[in-house]
Write a protein that holds these residues in place. Structure first.
Motif: not given
Length: 287
Positions: A154-172
């Protein structure tokens, strides 16, 4: 369809309207979880406890969380069109070798933490265990790995990947998804105690770093299960209290021991994963 050469947290990026899909996925899975929790916590658990089985409270709380696991896979499939197997790792499968190496590190570490808890509590003798309590403890031990896996997916899988779609550069996107999911993970446990919050935040950060470094959820799931299994033994059987599942329980500086263990096992998994050459990026298109 997710393009090749993506790190774990970036997996949904490149999918059309991924940011919007990420928002929908996050809202959907949290709504499903709280819906399950409301039904179980508001009706099922109180009814069973009132019927004369207070020992059932802990395993049922684990079952409530474990029940969200299939919905995590379902939401990924519906929201992003990505098959469930790609939630495990960038390889598209659960890597038992990665999980096994992690277990060799984390099991002794969290067992030692549990032993220290017990000694710091004055090494109390185990209480008399009724048949009902023994059954409840056994059920909790059986459910704890599934409950831990559900939280990680839930947290490190689906939510982490979903939140990452909102930001640009990989490190950000990595930093922001790590931060946001760690805060959500701590809030999810329902405590306002600063010591316990600090431990949950540290654990969330550690699990995110392990997931990123190994390219999958196997090590984080094993680390979570080891922590929870040690907590069950100490809390339910040996009478410890610092990691009891009760959100009203008070924390103490003892949580610093848990934070230190999180840091040590994270470093250990990092080194072992580097030496083993664990795959960190996709090498084929995920469908």
């Amino acid at each position: 369809m997710a393009p090749a050469a993506r790190e774990y947290h970036e997996f949904y990026r490149g999918i059309r309207h991924s940011g919007l899909r990420g928002a929908v996925a996050a809202v959907a899975i949290l709504a499903i979880y709280f819906g399950l929790a409301a039904v179980m916590g508001g009706w099922v658990v109180p009814a069973i406890v009132a019927a004369g089985f207070p020992e059932a409270r802990l395993p049922l709380s684990f079952l409530t969380i474990a029940a969200v696991l299939p919905f995590v896979f379902l939401v990924q499939r519906i929201a992003f069109g990505v098959r469930g197997r790609w939630l495990h790792a960038v390889t598209g499968r659960f890597r038992w070798g990665v999980a096994g190496r992690a277990a060799l590190l984390v099991a002794p570490a969290f067992a030692l933490l549990g032993a220290l808890d017990w000694m710091l509590d004055g090494a109390p003798s185990p209480p008399a265990v009724s048949a009902a309590m023994a059954a409840a403890i056994l059920l909790a031990l059986l459910l704890a790995p599934l409950q831990s896996m559900a939280e990680e997916y839930l947290f490190r899988g689906l939510l982490t990947r979903s939140v990452a779609t909102w930001f640009g550069p990989s490190i950000v996107s990595l930093a922001m998804s790590l931060l946001i999911t760690a805060v959500l993970f701590a809030a999810f446990h329902g405590t306002a105690d600063p010591w316990r919050l600090a431990f949950y935040l540290a654990f969330g950060v550690a699990a995110s770093l392990v997931t990123w470094r190994t390219g999958g959820l196997e090590s984080a799931s094993v680390m979570h299960a080891a922590n929870n299994l040690a907590a069950i033994v100490v809390t339910v059987w040996l009478g410890g209290d610092h990691r009891v599942a009760d959100p009203e329980a008070a924390g103490s500086p003892r949580q610093l021991l848990g934070i230190a263990v999180c840091a040590i096992v994270t470093a250990g998994i990092w080194v072992v994963s580097s030496r083993a050459g664990d795959q960190r990026r996709t090498d084929e298109r995920a469908v």
